[in-house]
Design a protein around this motif. Structure first.
Motif, PDB file in Angstrom:
ATOM      1  N   LEU A  83       0.793  -1.197  -0.096  1.00 42.95           N
ATOM      2  CA  LEU A  83       0.019  -0.027   0.051  1.00 42.95           C
ATOM      3  C   LEU A  83       0.773   1.312   0.004  1.00 42.95           C
ATOM      4  N   LEU A  84       1.886   1.369   0.970  1.00 44.83           N
ATOM      5  CA  LEU A  84       2.476   2.347   0.760  1.00 44.83           C
ATOM      6  C   LEU A  84       3.621   2.603  -0.392  1.00 44.83           C
ATOM      7  N   GLN A  85       3.900   1.571  -0.917  1.00 45.35           N
ATOM      8  CA  GLN A  85       4.993   1.811  -2.041  1.00 45.35           C
ATOM      9  C   GLN A  85       3.944   2.176  -3.359  1.00 45.35           C
ATOM     10  N   ASN A  86       2.865   1.895  -3.398  1.00 47.15           N
ATOM     11  CA  ASN A  86       2.175   1.888  -4.586  1.00 47.15           C
ATOM     12  C   ASN A  86       1.267   3.221  -4.677  1.00 47.15           C
ATOM     13  N   CYS A  87       0.776   3.616  -3.447  1.00 49.98           N
ATOM     14  CA  CYS A  87      -0.108   4.773  -3.532  1.00 49.98           C
ATOM     15  C   CYS A  87       0.655   5.924  -2.951  1.00 49.98           C
ATOM     16  N   ARG A  88       1.165   6.706  -3.975  1.00 47.02           N
ATOM     17  CA  ARG A  88       2.270   7.843  -3.693  1.00 47.02           C
ATOM     18  C   ARG A  88       1.471   9.076  -3.045  1.00 47.02           C
ATOM     19  N   GLU A  89      -0.095   9.056  -3.323  1.00 46.78           N
ATOM     20  CA  GLU A  89      -0.756  10.461  -2.564  1.00 46.78           C
ATOM     21  C   GLU A  89      -1.325   9.943  -1.500  1.00 46.78           C
ATOM     22  N   LEU A  90      -1.066   8.846  -0.668  1.00 48.13           N
ATOM     23  CA  LEU A  90      -1.579   8.620   0.296  1.00 48.13           C
ATOM     24  C   LEU A  90      -1.442   9.591   1.698  1.00 48.13           C
ATOM     25  N   ARG A  91      -2.317  10.054   2.333  1.00 47.50           N
ATOM     26  CA  ARG A  91      -2.407  11.036   3.324  1.00 47.50           C
ATOM     27  C   ARG A  91      -2.699  10.675   4.461  1.00 47.50           C
ATOM     28  N   ILE A 103      -0.100  -6.892  12.120  1.00 46.47           N
ATOM     29  CA  ILE A 103       0.826  -5.891  11.527  1.00 46.47           C
ATOM     30  C   ILE A 103       1.656  -5.388  12.597  1.00 46.47           C
ATOM     31  N   THR A 104       2.983  -5.561  12.384  1.00 52.46           N
ATOM     32  CA  THR A 104       3.925  -5.250  13.552  1.00 52.46           C
ATOM     33  C   THR A 104       4.474  -3.823  13.174  1.00 52.46           C
ATOM     34  N   GLY A 105       4.422  -3.147  11.876  1.00 53.98           N
ATOM     35  CA  GLY A 105       4.714  -1.857  11.367  1.00 53.98           C
ATOM     36  C   GLY A 105       6.206  -2.135  10.428  1.00 53.98           C
ATOM     37  N   ILE A 106       6.493  -3.041  10.328  1.00 52.97           N
ATOM     38  CA  ILE A 106       7.915  -3.339   9.717  1.00 52.97           C
ATOM     39  C   ILE A 106       7.532  -3.022   8.102  1.00 52.97           C
ATOM     40  N   GLY A 107       6.213  -3.058   7.583  1.00 51.37           N
ATOM     41  CA  GLY A 107       6.009  -2.557   6.382  1.00 51.37           C
ATOM     42  C   GLY A 107       6.285  -0.894   6.172  1.00 51.37           C
ATOM     43  N   PHE A 108       6.499  -0.264   7.197  1.00 44.84           N
ATOM     44  CA  PHE A 108       6.960   1.029   7.209  1.00 44.84           C
ATOM     45  C   PHE A 108       8.315   1.235   6.645  1.00 44.84           C
TER      46      PHE A 108
END
Length: 383
Positions: A210-218, A228-233
């Protein structure tokens, strides 16, 4: 003398009656659509707008074209304790799906659509409705009751394909998985707001996608996502201004990655009170974490730290020193908030509007509370 006196008399009666028929009079004016649209937009009440659509066929079309939101309420079963089961007519799930499909086709210019309490939509229904979704920008598919649908990834993929211009999607408590989330970002790359609260099947892999592909995410809500542990950030450049990650097991390394962009304005990190935690409290927000947040988020306006029992004086002093834009601070259940910490917040956060504090669950004296109230009388103290 007319050869057709009856016809002449009838025509005269019709012309006379036309004075009492606003529909016919208005139709003869042949107002262009832009004028009718302007008239419709000036109508304030729902009754006036509905009456507008009943005037004639052309006005009905203008009404439908200006209908921007559809919040579907499924009443074939009572789902509220204050609503008796027999209050609404019962409609079978199959009939309801057909009715919904027709409504979606009728309103071609919807911008907001809530389907959170519909019965399951079949593949056939989705194919029939593909043409309506080109303008929809906000979609709500939350699963808030036991009667709400449990959309599969395949069904979600079909639904997401309707909305190429989608900006906001709410999927709270749904069964969406990482695969479904991957389909979402492919179909709707311009997403700005995503709500995944209580989506327990989403993992860090889906979050990273999600974070890598949605460049307009606010705005992003991943509260209570137990997988989720958060390592996706980590390693993901993001432009988030709002993040809700309550009860998520975030490490200090993850928090550093979250605040790395420096654009966060709203951060919600509530944890479970220790007396209610069965295994652990989830998100570990301690003094070091608050130091990282305060230094990395100079634009922060809302900070939610309720039940973060491991934050000590140095953390509250950092908030007062660094969070100059802070307007709302939630520190309910923060046991180590003391007089000096509250004084630091009072002295440093000049834009503070609301302070949520539990007098019974901290180390603040009544005198510092009175001092705070006297120095900042405009600040609403919730205790």
């Amino acid at each position: 003398m007319s050869l057709f006196p009856n016809h002449k008399r009838k025509r005269e009666e019709e012309e006379k009656n036309d004075q009492d028929r606003p529909c016919k009079i208005r139709r003869t004016t042949n107002l262009p659509d832009d004028c009718l649209n302007l008239i419709f937009k000036y109508l304030k009440t729902r009754d006036d707008r509905n009456s507008f659509g009943l005037t004639c066929r052309d006005w009905h079309r203008i009404h439908d074209n200006n209908h921007e939101s559809l919040w579907y309420r499924n009443n074939y079963e009572s789902v509220h304790k204050y609503e008796p089961a027999g209050k609404y007519p019962k409609i079978s799930p199959e009939s309801l799906a057909i009715i919904t499909c027709k409504l979606l086709i009728r309103f071609q210019h919807l911008k907001i659509l809530c389907l959170g309490r519909l019965p399951r939509i079949t593949d056939v229904d989705t194919l029939k409705s593909q043409s309506f979704g080109s303008n929809v920008q906000k979609l709500y598919l939350d699963n808030r009751t036991d009667y709400s649908p449990r959309y599969s990834d395949i069904q979600l993929s079909l639904i997401f394909s309707w909305f190429p211009r989608l900006k906001c999607v709410s999927l709270g408590s749904s069964d969406i998985t990482d695969k479904g989330l991957e389909t979402l970002v492919k179909c709707c790359p311009s997403l700005k707001t995503v709500d995944l609260k209580k989506c327990c099947s989403i993992t860090d892999s889906g979050l990273s996608c999600l974070l890598q592909n949605c460049r307009e995410l606010r705005s992003l809500n991943i509260s209570c996502c137990s997988s989720i542990t958060g390592i996706g950030f980590l390693g993901c450049a993001h432009t988030l201004t709002r993040l809700a990650a309550c009860e998520c097991k975030l490490t200090l390394e993850v928090i550093k990655a979250i605040v790395n962009g420096g654009e966060l304005e709203y951060l919600y990190l509530e944890t479970v009170p220790s007396e209610l935690a069965k295994v652990d409290k989830g998100c570990i927000i301690n003094t070091e974490a608050v130091l990282t947040i305060s230094k990395g988020c100079p634009l922060l306006k809302h900070l939610f730290l309720s039940n973060c029992e491991d934050v000590e004086l140095e953390g509250y002093e950092a908030i007062g020193m660094n969070c100059k834009e802070l307007e709302k601070l939630y520190v309910m259940g923060c046991q180590r908030l003391c007089d000096m910490g509250l004084q630091a917040i009072c002295d440093g956060c000049n834009k503070l509007i609301e302070l949520y504090i539990d007098i019974n669950k901290n180390s603040c004296s009544s005198s510092i509370i009175e001092h705070f109230d006297g120095k900042k009388p405009e600040v609403i103290l919730w205790s």
